[in-house]
Write a protein that holds these residues in place. Structure first.
Motif, short mmCIF file in Angstrom:
data_model
loop_
_atom_site.label_atom_id
_atom_site.label_comp_id
_atom_site.label_asym_id
_atom_site.label_seq_id
_atom_site.Cartn_x
_atom_site.Cartn_y
_atom_site.Cartn_z
N PRO A 10 2.80 25.37 -24.42
CA PRO A 10 1.36 25.02 -24.47
C PRO A 10 0.82 24.82 -23.06
O PRO A 10 1.58 24.51 -22.13
CB PRO A 10 1.35 23.70 -25.26
N ASN A 11 -0.48 24.99 -22.88
CA ASN A 11 -1.10 24.87 -21.56
C ASN A 11 -0.79 23.52 -20.92
O ASN A 11 -0.92 22.47 -21.55
CB ASN A 11 -2.62 25.02 -21.67
N GLY A 12 -0.37 23.57 -19.65
CA GLY A 12 -0.13 22.35 -18.89
C GLY A 12 1.24 21.74 -19.04
O GLY A 12 1.58 20.79 -18.33
N THR A 13 2.05 22.25 -19.97
CA THR A 13 3.37 21.67 -20.19
C THR A 13 4.42 22.40 -19.36
O THR A 13 4.18 23.49 -18.84
CB THR A 13 3.75 21.72 -21.67
N SER A 14 5.59 21.78 -19.25
CA SER A 14 6.69 22.39 -18.49
C SER A 14 8.01 21.99 -19.13
O SER A 14 8.09 20.99 -19.86
CB SER A 14 6.65 21.93 -17.03
N ASP A 15 9.02 22.74 -18.86
CA ASP A 15 10.35 22.49 -19.42
C ASP A 15 10.97 21.30 -18.71
O ASP A 15 11.15 21.32 -17.48
CB ASP A 15 11.22 23.74 -19.22
N PRO A 16 11.30 20.21 -19.42
CA PRO A 16 11.89 19.04 -18.76
C PRO A 16 13.21 19.33 -18.07
O PRO A 16 13.60 18.61 -17.15
CB PRO A 16 12.06 18.03 -19.91
N ARG A 17 13.88 20.38 -18.48
CA ARG A 17 15.13 20.74 -17.80
C ARG A 17 14.87 21.19 -16.37
O ARG A 17 15.76 21.14 -15.52
CB ARG A 17 15.85 21.83 -18.58
N ASP A 18 13.62 21.63 -16.11
CA ASP A 18 13.27 22.08 -14.76
C ASP A 18 12.55 21.00 -13.95
O ASP A 18 12.53 21.07 -12.73
CB ASP A 18 12.37 23.31 -14.83
N THR A 19 11.95 20.00 -14.63
CA THR A 19 11.08 19.05 -13.92
C THR A 19 11.61 17.62 -13.94
O THR A 19 10.97 16.73 -13.41
CB THR A 19 9.68 19.05 -14.56
#
Length: 237
Positions: free
Chosen positions: A16-25
């Protein structure tokens, strides 16, 4: 085959817009967020937003202006992370009196850190930046060129109450040993500002916190001197 296709479809769903993978962040930590109750997630093959927990947080409104780049004044709400846990970057919806004001995003915030969310322009507060330049030569042979700059920052409010506006400016910086930049005078005295609170370091930053009475004005001014070899010149100013 149908089951494996469904699994593959879910694994490769778009974010979804604005989200990111927690494994990367997530950085160098792991944390488990536990829901305060049972959660039902529809099995419709689409991303779902679910509520895990809610906490009250202390907040304050800020008015910020960086007139060197944009003389408009912007509103920000600053909240202290109320969780005994870090928050990852992602989207945020801001509501006032039950109405959606703005959809924005926040950066990663550690325990006890500050969350800043922009609320758009405050048109009832204005800041003007004016610069006067004076150039002179010093010395006859192998002399220097001195360029004095006087910067005036004037803020005006048409709000009904007293407010504080943070005005941020920046001295020129150089690593050239033949060029010197020095702050000569400032009234009122600013604090040094490196922008570390926004995770984007800058050099030469200065910040004033100006109190504006209801419908009133305030100003700050400072002078800086650039000294350079007489065979050099400043391009564009």
């Amino acid at each position: 085959d149908g089951m494996y296709q469904r699994i593959n479809d879910i694994e490769y769903l778009g974010w979804p817009n604005g989200t990111s993978d927690p494994r990367d962040t997530r950085g160098m930590f792991d944390h488990q967020f536990e829901a305060e109750g049972g959660v039902d997630i529809p099995a419709n093959g689409q991303p779902q937003r679910i509520r895990l927990l809610a906490r009250p947080a202390k907040s304050r409104m800020r008015l910020v202006c960086v007139p060197l780049g944009d003389e408009r004044v912007f509103r920000e709400v600053e909240l202290v992370n109320p969780l005994d846990a870090p928050l990852l970057p992602g989207p945020v919806d801001v509501f006032m009196d039950g109405a959606l004001v703005i959809t924005s995003s926040v950066q990663a915030v550690d325990r006890g850190g500050a969350i800043r969310v922009g609320l758009g322009e405050e048109q009832r507060v204005r800041v003007a930046r004016n610069v006067r330049v004076k150039e002179e030569s010093k010395g006859l042979m192998g002399g220097k060129t001195i360029v004095d700059h006087t910067v005036t920052l004037e803020a005006a409010s048409s709000l009904a109450g007293e407010v504080e506006v943070e005005v941020i400016d920046r001295l020129p910086v150089t690593d050239d040993k033949d060029i010197e930049v020095a702050l000569a005078r400032a009234e009122p005295k600013p604090e040094k500002y490196d922008q570390a609170d926004r995770h984007s370091h800058v050099r030469g930053g200065l910040r004033w916190k100006l109190r504006l009475p209801a419908g009133g004005k305030a100003k700050a001014d400072y002078e800086y001197r650039i000294t350079l070899a007489s065979d050099h010149e400043i391009v564009g100013g």
